[in-house]
Each structure stands twice: as structure tokens, then as C-alpha cells.
Design a protein around this motif. Structure first.
Motif: not given
Length: 235
Positions: A205-216
Motif C-alpha cells: 500500500p506504500s507508494a515508495p515500496i510499490s515503486d521498488l516492486i515495479a522496478k525490481e
């Protein structure tokens, strides 16, 4: 569980609030955990056709027990029971002298209840809202639609949506493993989690973590959970 990068586990928790889409909102003071007692608050933001609300009837779904209403601006509630003594509905009615000439107030109605042990399930509380015209004519709005999938994703339904509550499983701080038996379309039900993993897919639900997931690399964005799926959730 496949945690792809140390950067993901190092990111702090960001808690997001879950906003109900129904006209009559339903919220709990703490996460709605299966087999726990909760305070359920029903928020009525508008009347009917510009008229003041004078009665609210909340119907209690099967499996929900120990119902005890809390007095509101309408005064004490009246409970209805079946032949076995189970509370089937709670009704708050405003005194005639207190009914306003127009729709200008926000109302909240609260009860305590024991939730059933049915994690990853949506409970619906059909609610009838009644308003009254100056000539005594009663106008009702029936918020009884349950045309939604598990996880709170609204589907097509001709009825107004009933207040709904998604029941979460018990959890401990850190990693928790669950087998999901229902189809969860709306992952925002994990609004107080850090991250959710299913195989090589993840959601946060965290935007910063979501960004990391998308880039991983080699990691997919988890968008829904199918029945009989094992997941790991970090709280």
C-alpha cells in the motif's frame, strides 16, 4: 515467499487509510480481525432527496454475534431478535420533535459485535435509511446490494450497495503466512501491511515500496489473489 531485494525489506511502513465507497460507510477502530470483537461505525453523510434522516435500520449478517448498540444522537437503539435470541437488526429512530426541516447533518451509529472466524470474507450489513416529508410521507433508501466480489471490488448491481466489511486473518508483527480461500480483487484490504508476497509477485500500500516492486527484476506486481493461494504478509 521470495523477497527479491534487501532494499524492499529496509523500507519503512507507510500506513494508508481505506476509504469506503458506499454511501453509508462502515469503519472499525482497529483492523477487522476474524474472531475478534469490534466497534462498527456506520456513517450516514446524506439524507434522502434533501430530507433529514430520522431512522436507520442495520441488519446483522449470520455469524456476527454479541451485538450491543451504542446510543447515538437519536437516543437508544432497539434490537430485533430471532427465535434463538440472535440479534438480527439494530434500529435507531429520532424523536419526532428532533427531525430537521432539511438534510443538513452528518450522523454516525455505532455497535459492538463479535466477528465470525471467516478471514478473507466480506460481511454485508444491509441498511434501510428512512426520511420523512413535512406531510408525514416516509421516503426510504435501501442500501442492500451485495453485488461485489471478495475484497470489496464492486460489481454490477441494481441495488444500492450495502455497507461492507472485509474480515482479515489474525496476525503477528513480522511475516505471516496465509492460505487464501477466497478471490481477493482489491488488495487495498491490506492497507496496514508493509508488503504482500505471492510467489514472485508483490503488493504494497506504500507508494515508495510499490515503486521498488515495479522496478525490481524478476518481480511482478501483485494485483489480485486467487483462491487456494499461499501468501506471505509482513505487518
Amino acid at each position: 515467499m521470495k523477497v527479491q531485494a534487501s532494499s524492499l525489506s529496509a523500507v519503512a511502513v507507510f500506513l494508508l487509510s481505506h476509504v469506503a465507497e458506499a454511501h453509508i460507510g462502515l469503519s472499525t477502530g482497529t483492523p477487522a480481525i476474524a474472531a475478534t470483537t469490534q466497534e462498527l461505525s456506520f456513517a450516514v453523510g446524506h439524507g434522502c432527496e434533501g430530507l433529514d434522516t430520522f431512522r436507520i435500520e442495520v441488519r446483522i449478517p449470520e455469524g456476527v454475534g454479541g451485538v450491543r448498540p451504542i446510543s447515538s444522537a437519536f437516543g437508544k437503539a432497539v434490537v430485533s431478535k430471532d427465535a434463538n435470541g440472535r440479534v438480527t437488526a439494530v434500529t435507531w429512530t429520532k424523536a419526532d420533535a428532533d427531525v430537521l426541516a432539511e438534510d443538513s447533518q452528518f450522523y454516525k451509529f455505532t455497535l459492538r459485535a463479535a466477528l465470525p472466524n471467516v478471514p478473507f470474507t466480506t460481511l454485508y450489513f444491509p441498511t434501510v435509511q428512512s426520511c420523512r416529508k413535512a406531510d408525514g410521507t416516509v421516503v426510504t433508501q435501501e442500501w442492500v446490494g451485495t453485488g461485489s466480489d471478495h475484497g470489496g471490488h464492486l460489481a454490477e448491481d441494481t441495488a444500492l450497495p450495502a455497507p461492507a466489511l472485509f474480515v482479515l486473518p489474525a496476525r503477528t508483527p513480522g511475516w505471516n503466512k496465509y492460505t487464501v480461500t477466497q478471490h481477493v480483487h482489491d488488495l487495498s484490504v491490506f492497507h496496514d501491511a508493509q508488503i504482500v508476497w505471492s510467489g514472485n509477485a508483490a503488493y504494497s500500500p506504500s507508494a515508495p515500496i510499490s515503486d521498488l516492486i515495479a522496478k525490481e527484476p524478476n518481480t511482478q506486481v501483485l494485483r489480485e489473489i486467487h483462491p487456494d493461494t499461499d501468501i506471505w504478509v509482513r505487518y
